[in-house]
Design a protein around this motif. Structure first.
Motif, PDB file in Angstrom:
ATOM      1  N   GLY A 208       0.798  -1.225   0.000  1.00  0.00           N
ATOM      2  CA  GLY A 208       0.000   0.000   0.000  1.00  0.00           C
ATOM      3  C   GLY A 208       0.829   1.273   0.000  1.00  0.00           C
ATOM      4  N   SER A 209       2.149   1.140  -0.036  1.00  0.00           N
ATOM      5  CA  SER A 209       2.994   2.333  -0.066  1.00  0.00           C
ATOM      6  C   SER A 209       3.382   2.736  -1.478  1.00  0.00           C
ATOM      7  CB  SER A 209       4.266   2.101   0.753  1.00  0.00           C
ATOM      8  OG  SER A 209       3.953   2.139   2.121  1.00  0.00           O
ATOM      9  N   ILE A 210       2.827   2.074  -2.462  1.00  0.00           N
ATOM     10  CA  ILE A 210       3.102   2.458  -3.851  1.00  0.00           C
ATOM     11  C   ILE A 210       1.775   2.648  -4.592  1.00  0.00           C
ATOM     12  CG2 ILE A 210       5.353   1.317  -4.007  1.00  0.00           C
ATOM     13  CD1 ILE A 210       3.960  -1.038  -5.372  1.00  0.00           C
ATOM     14  N   ALA A 211       1.828   3.482  -5.616  1.00  0.00           N
ATOM     15  CA  ALA A 211       0.651   3.610  -6.478  1.00  0.00           C
ATOM     16  C   ALA A 211       0.538   2.318  -7.287  1.00  0.00           C
ATOM     17  CB  ALA A 211       0.812   4.807  -7.403  1.00  0.00           C
ATOM     18  N   ASN A 212      -0.662   1.947  -7.655  1.00  0.00           N
ATOM     19  CA  ASN A 212      -0.883   0.692  -8.368  1.00  0.00           C
ATOM     20  C   ASN A 212      -0.363  -0.524  -7.620  1.00  0.00           C
ATOM     21  OD1 ASN A 212      -2.226   1.702 -10.640  1.00  0.00           O
ATOM     22  ND2 ASN A 212      -0.269   2.392 -11.489  1.00  0.00           N
ATOM     23  N   ALA A 213      -0.755  -0.635  -6.377  1.00  0.00           N
ATOM     24  CA  ALA A 213      -0.412  -1.815  -5.572  1.00  0.00           C
ATOM     25  C   ALA A 213      -0.867  -3.069  -6.314  1.00  0.00           C
ATOM     26  CB  ALA A 213      -1.090  -1.732  -4.218  1.00  0.00           C
ATOM     27  N   PHE A 214      -2.031  -2.980  -6.927  1.00  0.00           N
ATOM     28  CA  PHE A 214      -2.473  -4.040  -7.826  1.00  0.00           C
ATOM     29  C   PHE A 214      -2.176  -3.573  -9.245  1.00  0.00           C
ATOM     30  CE2 PHE A 214      -6.048  -5.491 -10.609  1.00  0.00           C
ATOM     31  CZ  PHE A 214      -5.559  -6.768 -10.789  1.00  0.00           C
ATOM     32  N   ASN A 215      -1.177  -4.187  -9.833  1.00  0.00           N
ATOM     33  CA  ASN A 215      -0.719  -3.756 -11.143  1.00  0.00           C
ATOM     34  C   ASN A 215      -1.011  -4.853 -12.158  1.00  0.00           C
ATOM     35  OD1 ASN A 215       0.722  -2.976 -13.392  1.00  0.00           O
ATOM     36  ND2 ASN A 215       2.495  -2.266 -12.225  1.00  0.00           N
ATOM     37  N   ARG A 216      -1.739  -4.511 -13.188  1.00  0.00           N
ATOM     38  CA  ARG A 216      -2.101  -5.501 -14.198  1.00  0.00           C
ATOM     39  C   ARG A 216      -0.890  -6.020 -14.972  1.00  0.00           C
ATOM     40  NH1 ARG A 216      -5.606  -9.418 -14.956  1.00  0.00           N
ATOM     41  NH2 ARG A 216      -7.774  -8.792 -14.924  1.00  0.00           N
ATOM     42  N   LYS A 217       0.240  -5.315 -14.847  1.00  0.00           N
ATOM     43  CA  LYS A 217       1.448  -5.768 -15.558  1.00  0.00           C
ATOM     44  C   LYS A 217       2.334  -6.654 -14.687  1.00  0.00           C
ATOM     45  CE  LYS A 217       1.719  -2.070 -18.911  1.00  0.00           C
ATOM     46  NZ  LYS A 217       2.022  -0.641 -18.936  1.00  0.00           N
ATOM     47  N   SER A 218       2.032  -6.730 -13.398  1.00  0.00           N
ATOM     48  CA  SER A 218       2.862  -7.564 -12.522  1.00  0.00           C
ATOM     49  C   SER A 218       2.548  -9.038 -12.778  1.00  0.00           C
ATOM     50  CB  SER A 218       2.551  -7.241 -11.062  1.00  0.00           C
ATOM     51  OG  SER A 218       1.232  -7.680 -10.749  1.00  0.00           O
ATOM     52  N   MET A 219       3.395  -9.911 -12.261  1.00  0.00           N
ATOM     53  CA  MET A 219       3.154 -11.340 -12.436  1.00  0.00           C
ATOM     54  C   MET A 219       1.827 -11.717 -11.781  1.00  0.00           C
ATOM     55  SD  MET A 219       4.775 -13.672 -14.097  1.00  0.00           S
ATOM     56  CE  MET A 219       6.541 -13.824 -14.172  1.00  0.00           C
ATOM     57  N   PHE A 220       1.524 -11.123 -10.639  1.00  0.00           N
ATOM     58  CA  PHE A 220       0.240 -11.433 -10.007  1.00  0.00           C
ATOM     59  C   PHE A 220      -0.925 -10.950 -10.874  1.00  0.00           C
ATOM     60  CE2 PHE A 220      -3.393 -10.112  -7.398  1.00  0.00           C
ATOM     61  CZ  PHE A 220      -3.801 -11.378  -6.999  1.00  0.00           C
ATOM     62  N   GLY A 221      -0.835  -9.692 -11.343  1.00  0.00           N
ATOM     63  CA  GLY A 221      -1.942  -9.098 -12.089  1.00  0.00           C
ATOM     64  C   GLY A 221      -2.107  -9.648 -13.491  1.00  0.00           C
ATOM     65  N   SER A 222      -1.012 -10.088 -14.096  1.00  0.00           N
ATOM     66  CA  SER A 222      -1.115 -10.492 -15.501  1.00  0.00           C
ATOM     67  C   SER A 222      -1.208 -12.006 -15.669  1.00  0.00           C
ATOM     68  CB  SER A 222       0.078  -9.958 -16.297  1.00  0.00           C
ATOM     69  OG  SER A 222       1.267 -10.582 -15.886  1.00  0.00           O
ATOM     70  N   VAL A 223      -0.720 -12.765 -14.724  1.00  0.00           N
ATOM     71  CA  VAL A 223      -0.694 -14.219 -14.902  1.00  0.00           C
ATOM     72  C   VAL A 223      -1.474 -14.943 -13.808  1.00  0.00           C
ATOM     73  CG1 VAL A 223       0.798 -16.256 -15.038  1.00  0.00           C
ATOM     74  CG2 VAL A 223       1.559 -14.096 -16.036  1.00  0.00           C
ATOM     75  N   GLU A 224      -1.113 -14.660 -12.564  1.00  0.00           N
ATOM     76  CA  GLU A 224      -1.663 -15.472 -11.474  1.00  0.00           C
ATOM     77  C   GLU A 224      -3.159 -15.241 -11.281  1.00  0.00           C
ATOM     78  OE1 GLU A 224       2.512 -15.971  -9.045  1.00  0.00           O
ATOM     79  OE2 GLU A 224       1.283 -14.224  -8.619  1.00  0.00           O
ATOM     80  N   LEU A 225      -3.543 -13.982 -11.281  1.00  0.00           N
ATOM     81  CA  LEU A 225      -4.962 -13.688 -11.057  1.00  0.00           C
ATOM     82  C   LEU A 225      -5.838 -14.412 -12.087  1.00  0.00           C
ATOM     83  CD1 LEU A 225      -7.180 -12.117  -9.621  1.00  0.00           C
ATOM     84  CD2 LEU A 225      -6.695 -10.173 -11.098  1.00  0.00           C
ATOM     85  N   ASP A 226      -5.415 -14.385 -13.340  1.00  0.00           N
ATOM     86  CA  ASP A 226      -6.209 -15.037 -14.374  1.00  0.00           C
ATOM     87  C   ASP A 226      -6.179 -16.554 -14.248  1.00  0.00           C
ATOM     88  OD1 ASP A 226      -6.819 -12.558 -15.405  1.00  0.00           O
ATOM     89  OD2 ASP A 226      -5.104 -12.544 -16.768  1.00  0.00           O
ATOM     90  N   GLY A 227      -5.139 -17.077 -13.589  1.00  0.00           N
ATOM     91  CA  GLY A 227      -5.038 -18.531 -13.436  1.00  0.00           C
ATOM     92  C   GLY A 227      -5.879 -19.080 -12.293  1.00  0.00           C
ATOM     93  N   LEU A 228      -6.303 -18.218 -11.371  1.00  0.00           N
ATOM     94  CA  LEU A 228      -7.074 -18.688 -10.220  1.00  0.00           C
ATOM     95  C   LEU A 228      -8.429 -19.214 -10.651  1.00  0.00           C
ATOM     96  CD1 LEU A 228      -6.434 -15.784  -7.665  1.00  0.00           C
ATOM     97  CD2 LEU A 228      -5.326 -18.036  -7.713  1.00  0.00           C
ATOM     98  N   ASN A 229      -8.833 -20.290 -10.015  1.00  0.00           N
ATOM     99  CA  ASN A 229     -10.097 -20.909 -10.383  1.00  0.00           C
ATOM    100  C   ASN A 229     -11.133 -20.666  -9.277  1.00  0.00           C
ATOM    101  OD1 ASN A 229     -12.215 -22.637 -10.840  1.00  0.00           O
ATOM    102  ND2 ASN A 229     -10.926 -24.385 -11.381  1.00  0.00           N
TER     103      ASN A 229
END
Ligand SMILES: *[C@@H]1O[C@H](CO)[C@@H](O)[C@H](O)[C@H]1NC(C)=O
Ligand SMILES: *[C@@H]1O[C@H](CO)[C@@H](O)[C@H](O)[C@H]1NC(C)=O
Ligand SMILES: *[C@@H]1O[C@H](CO)[C@@H](O)[C@H](O)[C@H]1NC(C)=O
Ligand SMILES: *[C@@H]1O[C@H](CO)[C@@H](O)[C@H](O)[C@H]1NC(C)=O
Length: 308
Positions: A208-229
């Motif tokens: 929470g100390s950075i802008a775009n804590a949830f970043n669609r370009k990060s590995m979480f935002g671009s790969v992992e989130l879409d992989g969750l079932n």
């Protein structure tokens, strides 16, 4: 995920070069400064000749870590470590160094199937240091680095050579100059496998100390989130953590976290979001006890446990 940083800032490198060129009064001084600069240049090769090359002795490290994983981390597992190495080498050295896709690693990942216990998956973005102590202290979570693939390739660098069939030990391209970087592609596939197998309650640690804590370009935002079932994941428990001293930029009610919640909602996930989780704050306070926010934290803990 790995990240390496240059030990020398660019202006230091420049200062070093200036010292080398400037006429100096005595010979010993020249020798010392040239030697010193030479050492400094060795410490910052990526400034001067692109990225670092493939990690030396990579085969011994990768195969050794594989055996170490079977012997020490999870003795119930059986893998053919030599075969995994062969599949890895096959994926990397037959391609040009910027042309290794996730598909090239398919057979390697098929040689290392793994399942993980539910309710223990931990995802994170831009919170690496804290995530490590959190996982270590709670002893409860599984991160990508605890999987066989993560364990074997953590912090390593590799790339092939365009002409030769072999690893390039002198330099590898930077991630940003490649569409299909061999290191990135492996982590991308490993992250996707990890996310696809996630089940039960999962935890996501965001900064929470950075802008775009949830970043669609990060590995979480671009790969992992879409992989969750949504059928195998029970709850997505988001934890937003800021540095103790701030800045306090994002939270569960502010900024990009709301976008994440929106994505989760639209895909049918149940979720919770927590700001300032107490365990995470205590972990930060252990490293930085003089912070004012740690004093109140310590007081409230003391007051609570006080017998009188
Ligand atoms: C990259 O890989 C594709 C498919 O394997 C191949 O068709 C293409 O020629 C390669 N490009 C380079 C620059 O090696
Ligand atoms: C948040 O990100 C900043 C910048 O990358 C980093 O310095 C800081 O340690 C991170 N905070 C936490 C709690 O991980
Ligand atoms: C899963 O998360 C929900 C919401 O935070 C919680 O109520 C529930 O007890 C959790 N279940 C497990 C098994 O941790
Ligand atoms: C804890 O107790 C101390 C001393 O009684 C008091 O000064 C402080 O305000 C208390 N802190 C909290 C959070 O209640």
């Amino acid at each position: 995920m790995y990240k390496h940083t240059s030990l020398l800032r660019p202006n230091e490198a420049a200062r070093c070069v200036t010292t080398m060129r400037s006429p100096t009064p005595s010979a010993p001084f020249v020798t010392i400064s040239v030697t010193l600069c030479f050492i400094l240049l060795l410490l910052c090769p990526d400034r001067l000749r692109g990225e670092l090359g493939t990690t030396p002795n990579i085969k011994h490290i990768v195969v050794g870590r594989c055996y170490s994983y079977m012997a020490l981390v999870d003795p119930s597992l059986r893998y053919d470590c030599e075969d995994i190495w062969r599949q890895f080498e096959e994926a990397v050295v037959r391609q040009s160094s910027c042309n290794v896709t996730v598909a090239h690693y398919r057979q390697m990942f098929e040689a290392m199937p793994q399942t993980w216990p539910c309710d223990r998956f931990l995802f994170w973005s831009k919170t690496r240091t804290l995530m490590h102590s959190y996982a270590a202290v709670t002893g409860h979570f599984w991160t990508l680095e605890d999987t066989l693939a993560g364990y074997m390739f953590n912090d390593l660098i590799w790339c092939g050579q365009d002409e030769d069939t072999g690893f390039d030990f002198s330099s590898c391209p930077t991630w940003s100059t490649c569409r299909n970087h061999p290191v990135y592609s492996l982590w991308r596939q490993a992250s996707q496998n990890f996310a696809e197998r996630a089940c039960g309650n999962i935890t996501v640690l965001l900064n929470g100390s950075i802008a775009n804590a949830f970043n669609r370009k990060s590995m979480f935002g671009s790969v992992e989130l879409d992989g969750l079932n949504p059928y195998s994941v029970n709850y997505v428990n988001i934890k937003v953590v800021t540095n103790l001293e701030g800045p306090f930029i994002e939270s569960c009610r502010h900024g990009s976290i709301l976008d994440l919640i929106q994505v989760l909602r639209s895909r049918g996930f149940r979720w919770t979001c927590t700001d300032n989780d107490q365990t995470l704050m205590i972990l930060q306070c252990i490293q930085n006890p003089k912070q004012p926010s740690c004093q109140s934290c310590a007081n409230s803990l003391l007051n609570r446990s006080s017998p009188i």
